[in-house]
Design a protein around this motif. Structure first.
Motif, PDB file in Angstrom:
ATOM      1  N   VAL A 153       0.867  -1.179   0.000  1.00 15.63           N
ATOM      2  CA  VAL A 153       0.000   0.000   0.000  1.00 15.63           C
ATOM      3  C   VAL A 153       0.906   1.231   0.000  1.00 15.63           C
ATOM      4  O   VAL A 153       1.853   1.314   0.788  1.00 15.63           O
ATOM      5  CB  VAL A 153      -0.936   0.014   1.225  1.00 15.63           C
ATOM      6  CG1 VAL A 153      -1.649   1.361   1.352  1.00 15.63           C
ATOM      7  CG2 VAL A 153      -1.965  -1.113   1.128  1.00 15.63           C
ATOM      8  N   GLN A 154       0.610   2.154  -0.890  1.00 16.62           N
ATOM      9  CA  GLN A 154       1.428   3.365  -1.009  1.00 16.62           C
ATOM     10  C   GLN A 154       0.840   4.507  -0.189  1.00 16.62           C
ATOM     11  O   GLN A 154      -0.379   4.691  -0.138  1.00 16.62           O
ATOM     12  CB  GLN A 154       1.534   3.797  -2.471  1.00 16.62           C
ATOM     13  CG  GLN A 154       2.448   5.005  -2.690  1.00 16.62           C
ATOM     14  CD  GLN A 154       2.545   5.383  -4.140  1.00 16.62           C
ATOM     15  OE1 GLN A 154       3.117   4.653  -4.946  1.00 16.62           O
ATOM     16  NE2 GLN A 154       1.964   6.521  -4.504  1.00 16.62           N
ATOM     17  N   VAL A 155       1.721   5.291   0.433  1.00 15.43           N
ATOM     18  CA  VAL A 155       1.344   6.473   1.201  1.00 15.43           C
ATOM     19  C   VAL A 155       1.618   7.710   0.346  1.00 15.43           C
ATOM     20  O   VAL A 155       2.742   7.926  -0.116  1.00 15.43           O
ATOM     21  CB  VAL A 155       2.130   6.539   2.519  1.00 15.43           C
ATOM     22  CG1 VAL A 155       1.835   7.845   3.254  1.00 15.43           C
ATOM     23  CG2 VAL A 155       1.796   5.329   3.399  1.00 15.43           C
ATOM     24  N   GLU A 156       0.580   8.540   0.127  1.00 18.43           N
ATOM     25  CA  GLU A 156       0.675   9.732  -0.725  1.00 18.43           C
ATOM     26  C   GLU A 156       1.171   9.342  -2.118  1.00 18.43           C
ATOM     27  O   GLU A 156       1.028   8.185  -2.513  1.00 18.43           O
ATOM     28  CB  GLU A 156       1.548  10.813  -0.063  1.00 18.43           C
ATOM     29  CG  GLU A 156       0.767  12.064   0.370  1.00 18.43           C
ATOM     30  CD  GLU A 156       0.403  13.002  -0.774  1.00 18.43           C
ATOM     31  OE1 GLU A 156       0.866  12.828  -1.900  1.00 18.43           O
ATOM     32  OE2 GLU A 156      -0.375  13.946  -0.528  1.00 18.43           O
ATOM     33  N   ASN A 157       1.727  10.306  -2.869  1.00 19.00           N
ATOM     34  CA  ASN A 157       2.122  10.016  -4.248  1.00 19.00           C
ATOM     35  C   ASN A 157       3.065  11.093  -4.764  1.00 19.00           C
ATOM     36  O   ASN A 157       2.669  12.250  -4.874  1.00 19.00           O
ATOM     37  CB  ASN A 157       0.883   9.945  -5.149  1.00 19.00           C
ATOM     38  CG  ASN A 157       1.209   9.433  -6.530  1.00 19.00           C
ATOM     39  OD1 ASN A 157       1.833   8.392  -6.681  1.00 19.00           O
ATOM     40  ND2 ASN A 157       0.799  10.166  -7.555  1.00 19.00           N
ATOM     41  N   GLU A 158       4.292  10.721  -5.043  1.00 20.03           N
ATOM     42  CA  GLU A 158       5.317  11.658  -5.527  1.00 20.03           C
ATOM     43  C   GLU A 158       5.303  12.955  -4.707  1.00 20.03           C
ATOM     44  O   GLU A 158       5.309  14.064  -5.251  1.00 20.03           O
ATOM     45  CB  GLU A 158       5.116  11.952  -7.018  1.00 20.03           C
ATOM     46  CG  GLU A 158       5.464  10.760  -7.893  1.00 20.03           C
ATOM     47  CD  GLU A 158       5.535  11.097  -9.376  1.00 20.03           C
ATOM     48  OE1 GLU A 158       6.428  10.586 -10.043  1.00 20.03           O
ATOM     49  OE2 GLU A 158       4.682  11.879  -9.845  1.00 20.03           O
ATOM     50  N   TYR A 159       5.300  12.757  -3.385  1.00 21.03           N
ATOM     51  CA  TYR A 159       5.155  13.916  -2.515  1.00 21.03           C
ATOM     52  C   TYR A 159       6.367  14.847  -2.584  1.00 21.03           C
ATOM     53  O   TYR A 159       6.253  16.052  -2.383  1.00 21.03           O
ATOM     54  CB  TYR A 159       4.919  13.464  -1.075  1.00 21.03           C
ATOM     55  CG  TYR A 159       4.593  14.616  -0.148  1.00 21.03           C
ATOM     56  CD1 TYR A 159       3.436  15.361  -0.331  1.00 21.03           C
ATOM     57  CD2 TYR A 159       5.452  14.990   0.876  1.00 21.03           C
ATOM     58  CE1 TYR A 159       3.123  16.432   0.486  1.00 21.03           C
ATOM     59  CE2 TYR A 159       5.151  16.051   1.712  1.00 21.03           C
ATOM     60  CZ  TYR A 159       3.989  16.774   1.510  1.00 21.03           C
ATOM     61  OH  TYR A 159       3.698  17.836   2.320  1.00 21.03           O
ATOM     62  N   GLY A 160       7.549  14.282  -2.874  1.00 20.26           N
ATOM     63  CA  GLY A 160       8.748  15.112  -2.946  1.00 20.26           C
ATOM     64  C   GLY A 160       8.716  16.149  -4.048  1.00 20.26           C
ATOM     65  O   GLY A 160       9.473  17.112  -4.013  1.00 20.26           O
ATOM     66  N   ALA A 161       7.817  15.991  -5.036  1.00 17.95           N
ATOM     67  CA  ALA A 161       7.658  17.000  -6.082  1.00 17.95           C
ATOM     68  C   ALA A 161       6.744  18.139  -5.647  1.00 17.95           C
ATOM     69  O   ALA A 161       6.613  19.141  -6.358  1.00 17.95           O
ATOM     70  CB  ALA A 161       7.101  16.360  -7.352  1.00 17.95           C
ATOM     71  N   PHE A 162       6.119  17.985  -4.474  1.00 13.86           N
ATOM     72  CA  PHE A 162       5.155  18.982  -4.004  1.00 13.86           C
ATOM     73  C   PHE A 162       5.594  19.655  -2.708  1.00 13.86           C
ATOM     74  O   PHE A 162       5.505  20.872  -2.562  1.00 13.86           O
ATOM     75  CB  PHE A 162       3.795  18.315  -3.788  1.00 13.86           C
ATOM     76  CG  PHE A 162       2.712  19.271  -3.339  1.00 13.86           C
ATOM     77  CD1 PHE A 162       1.987  19.993  -4.269  1.00 13.86           C
ATOM     78  CD2 PHE A 162       2.425  19.443  -1.994  1.00 13.86           C
ATOM     79  CE1 PHE A 162       0.988  20.881  -3.860  1.00 13.86           C
ATOM     80  CE2 PHE A 162       1.438  20.317  -1.574  1.00 13.86           C
ATOM     81  CZ  PHE A 162       0.711  21.043  -2.513  1.00 13.86           C
ATOM     82  N   GLY A 163       6.017  18.868  -1.713  1.00  9.46           N
ATOM     83  CA  GLY A 163       6.331  19.431  -0.404  1.00  9.46           C
ATOM     84  C   GLY A 163       7.274  18.532   0.375  1.00  9.46           C
ATOM     85  O   GLY A 163       7.798  17.542  -0.133  1.00  9.46           O
ATOM     86  N   ASP A 164       7.477  18.883   1.642  1.00  2.00           N
ATOM     87  CA  ASP A 164       8.381  18.105   2.500  1.00  2.00           C
ATOM     88  C   ASP A 164       7.872  18.066   3.942  1.00  2.00           C
ATOM     89  O   ASP A 164       8.657  18.052   4.881  1.00  2.00           O
ATOM     90  CB  ASP A 164       9.795  18.676   2.447  1.00  2.00           C
ATOM     91  CG  ASP A 164       9.863  20.138   2.912  1.00  2.00           C
ATOM     92  OD1 ASP A 164       8.798  20.714   3.241  1.00  2.00           O
ATOM     93  OD2 ASP A 164      10.970  20.693   2.953  1.00  2.00           O
TER      94      ASP A 164
END
Length: 586
Positions: A153-164
Motif C-alpha cells: 500500500v502506497q502512502v501519498e504520491n510523488e510527494y517530494g515534487a510537491f512538499g516536505d
C-alpha cells in the motif's frame, strides 16, 4: 496464510524472494464488465501483480457520499485480481495525480479556502483520515496475510515534487497502520536527491518513478535506501495527451530495451501503465505550468494494451522481455477484429438558448458566482444578466477557468479561453440579455494549482462597472439533459448546426462489439450512449474517436446523444473500425 515482507535485498513471500512484476490498471477507467479481461491479459503478458490508484473524488462526489458500486467497486476489482492468481498494489493517495481531475482530491474539500492541501492542516487531515477509513475497510481484509491479493500500500504520491511536510506523511502512515494495514508501506518519488529526501519517511519503503536510464536512477534510489529491494513503481512506458497537442508514442523496441535493463538490474517494476483505459465522463485533469493544458478523454497512453484492451506491438515486445527473466504463462491474446463501421444521421436539435427552462432551474445570484459557488459545482453553467449601455463596450472577467462563450440576445459574440489567458471581449452594442456559457475543462492535477475554484473568477465588469444580478442555470452532465418529450417526433438536421445544442440518434450495430465514434465534422462537446457518458470531444484534437465499451451497448436500438457547444459542420455520427488518436509528430 501468505506473509509478504521486505528482506535485506528482496521482497519476500513466505520467506522466499518475490520479484514484483506489476502493471497499472485503473478500475475507474475501465468498464467493470471488462475488468477480468484486462487482468487476464496482464497475467498472459507475464505480470504477477496489478496496481491501481483510488480516486477520492470519484468515490465521494459529495461529503456525505462514498460510492463503492458498479465501476467503483474496489473490492470486486481486487477479488478479480485474486481470482486470476495475481497480487495487488493499492495506491489510495489521497492525492493520485494520474492526469485525473484535481489529482483525485474532491473539489468540495476546498470550498473553505482555509483548508490545507497535502499538508498537516487539521481540517484537511480530518477529511483525509475519514476517506482512508472507507478505503481501508475494503482493503484491509484483502491483504495477503488474510488470503487476499494486496501486498503493498502506497502512502501519498510523488510527494517530494510537491512538499516536505514530514508531519503530514507520518500522520498518513500512522493512520494507515491504525486502520489495519499491515503489509509494507511505500512511497514513490522521481529519482533525484531532493525529491527522494523530501518525499520519503523513515519506516516506509522508497520506490522511484522513471522511464529510462534505469541503472543510473536505481543507483540514486539506493543512496537513499541502503537495503531492501529496488523498485521502479512507475515505469513510464508511454505518456498522456493534451487537447491541441500531438499524440504521444514511444517506440516499442526502445521501451522494451529500457524494461530489459531494469529487470537485468534485479529490480521490481510496476508498468505505468499496462492499460490506461478512458477518462469517461468529465474526469480528465489538466496541467498548468504557465499555460493551461487540459487532458484528452482517451487514456490510451501508448500502453501495452490499447484503449480498447487490445494487445499492441509493445505488449508483445514486453512479453518477450519478461520471458527472458521469468516464466510467462499461456499464449498471448489474439488480435482483435475491426469494429463495426457505419453512419447514422443526428437530428432533433434542442437549443439551450431557445428554451433554457427545459435544461434545468435557474437561481438568482447578486454577484457573479464561480462554478464552485453554484449548487452541485456543475461543469457547465449558463449565466445571464441584463445590460444597458450605448456600446461599443468591453466585457471583462477577473479570470476565465476554462472556457466562456458569450452571447447577446441569443447571438454569439465571441469566446474566451483560459489557455490563451483571455479575459476581455469587445461588444459592438451593450444593450440586451448577456449570456455566458461557462465550461470547466478539468481541474489541474499536478503542482501548486490543486484545489483552485472553477468558472468565472473575480466577477465581471462592463466598461469597468461591475455587473450584478445574474441568473444561473447549472447543466447536469452526469446524464443527457432531459429536453425531449416521449412523444416528440424525430426530425433530421439538414446542414451545419450551431451550439449550444443537443442532438440525438438511434443506431443498431450489426454485431455486439466495442465501437469507435468518429467525431470529425464536430466542434466541441460531450457524448452519451444509452445514458453512459463517453467523455469530451474537441476538433482541436489530437483525439478524433471516442471509445464505446461493448457492455454499454444493448441488443437492438441504442440511444446516442451529443451536446455540441461549438459548431458542427457535419451532423452525422460515424463509427470507425478502430481508434484514431491523432498525429504523433512533435
Amino acid at each position: 496464510m501468505p506473509e509478504f515482507t521486505i528482506g535485506e535485498h528482496d521482497f519476500l513471500l513466505d520467506g522466499e524472494p518475490f520479484r514484483v512484476l506489476s502493471g497499472a490498471l485503473h478500475y475507474f477507467r475501465v468498464h467493470p464488465e471488462l475488468w477480468a479481461d484486462r487482468i487476464d491479459k496482464a497475467r498472459r503478458m507475464g505480470l504477477n501483480t496489478i496496481e491501481t490508484y483510488v480516486p477520492w473524488n470519484a468515490h465521494a462526489p459529495r461529503p456525505d457520499v462514498f460510492d463503492l458500486t458498479g465501476g467503483l467497486d474496489l473490492g470486486r476489482f481486487l477479488r478479480l485480481v485474486a481470482d486470476a492468481g495475481m497480487r495487488a498494489i493499492v495506491r489510495p493517495g489521497p492525492y493520485i495525480c494520474a492526469e485525473w481531475d484535481n489529482g483525485g482530491l474532491p473539489a468540495w474539500l476546498f470550498r473553505d479556502p482555509a483548508v490545507g492541501v497535502r499538508r498537516a492542516e487539521p481540517r484537511y487531515l480530518a477529511a483525509v483520515k475519514a476517506y482512508l477509513d472507507r478505503v481501508y475497510e475494503v482493503v484491509a481484509p484483502l491483504q495477503a496475510q488474510h488470503g487476499g491479493p494486496v501486498i503493498l500500500v502506497q502512502v501519498e504520491n510523488e510527494y517530494g515534487a510537491f512538499g516536505d511536510d514530514k508531519t503530514y506523511l507520518k500522520a498518513l502512515a500512522e493512520h494507515t497502520r491504525d486502520a489495519g494495514i499491515t503489509v509494507p508501506l511505500t512511497t514513490v518519488d522521481q529519482p533525484t536527491d531532493e525529491m527522494l529526501a523530501a518525499g520519503g519517511l523513515e519506516g516506509l519503503h522508497r520506490t522511484a518513478s522513471f522511464g529510462s536510464r534505469a541503472v543510473e536512477r536505481l543507483a540514486t534510489l539506493r543512496r537513499h535506501q541502503p537495503t531492501g529491494p529496488l523498485m521502479c513503481a512507475e515505469f513510464w512506458n508511454g505518456w498522456f495527451d493534451h487537447w491541441g497537442a500531438h499524440h504521444h508514442t514511444t517506440p516499442a523496441a526502445d521501451s522494451a530495451a529500457e524494461l530489459d535493463a531494469l529487470l537485468a538490474a534485479g529490480a521490481s517494476v510496476n508498468l505505468y501503465v499496462f492499460h490506461g483505459g478512458t477518462n469517461f465522463g468529465l474526469t480528465s485533469g489538466a496541467n498548468d505550468k504557465g499555460v493551461y493544458q487540459p487532458t484528452v478523454t482517451s487514456y490510451d497512453y501508448d500502453a501495452p494494451l490499447d484503449e480498447a484492451g487490445n494487445p499492441t506491438a509493445k505488449y508483445h515486445a514486453f512479453r518477450e522481455v519478461i520471458a527472458r527473466h521469468h516464466p510467462v504463462p499461456g499464449e498471448p491474446p489474439p488480435a482483435a477484429p475491426p469494429s463495426p463501421a457505419f453512419t447514422v444521421p443526428l437530428g432533433d436539435p434542442a437549443r439551450l438558448l431557445d428554451a433554457p427552462g427545459k435544461w434545468g432551474a435557474r437561481r438568482r445570484h447578486d454577484a457573479l458566482p464561480t462554478l464552485d459557488e453554484v449548487d452541485g459545482a456543475p461543469r457547465l453553467a449558463l449565466l445571464t444578466t441584463r445590460v444597458a449601455g450605448p456600446g461599443p463596450a468591453v466585457l471583462c472577467f477577473g479570470e476565465v477557468r476554462d472556457h466562456a462563450s458569450v452571447f447577446l440576445d441569443g447571438h454569439p459574440v465571441g469566446a474566451l479561453l483560459r489557455e490563451h489567458h483571455q479575459r476581455a471581449l469587445g461588444l459592438g452594442r451593450a444593450t440586451g440579455e448577456l449570456a455566458v456559457l461557462v465550461e470547466d475543462h478539468g481541474r489541474v492535477n499536478y503542482g501548486p494549482r490543486l484545489g483552485e475554484p472553477k468558472g468565472l473568477i473575480g466577477g465581471a465588469t462592463l466598461d469597468g462597472e461591475p455587473l450584478t444580478g445574474w441568473d444561473v442555470l447549472p447543466v447536469d452532465l452526469s446524464a443527457p439533459p432531459a429536453v425531449w418529450e416521449d412523444g416528440d417526433e424525430r426530425a433530421p438536421v439538414g446542414g451545419p448546426v450551431a451550439g449550444p445544442v443537443l442532438l440525438r440518434a438511434r443506431f443498431a450495430p450489426d454485431r455486439h462489439a466495442d465501437l469507435h465514434l468518429d467525431t470529425s465534422g464536430w466542434g466541441r462537446g460531450v457524448v452519451w450512449v444509452n445514458g453512459f457518458c463517453l467523455g469530451r470531444y474537441w476538433s482541436r484534437g489530437p483525439q478524433r474517436t471516442l471509445y464505446v465499451p461493448g457492455p454499454v451497448l444493448r441488443a437492438g436500438d441504442n440511444d446516442l446523444v451529443v451536446l455540441e457547444l461549438g459548431a458542427m459542420t457535419d451532423p452525422t455520427a460515424r463509427f470507425a473500425p478502430g481508434p484514431m488518436l491523432g498525429h504523433t509528430e512533435v
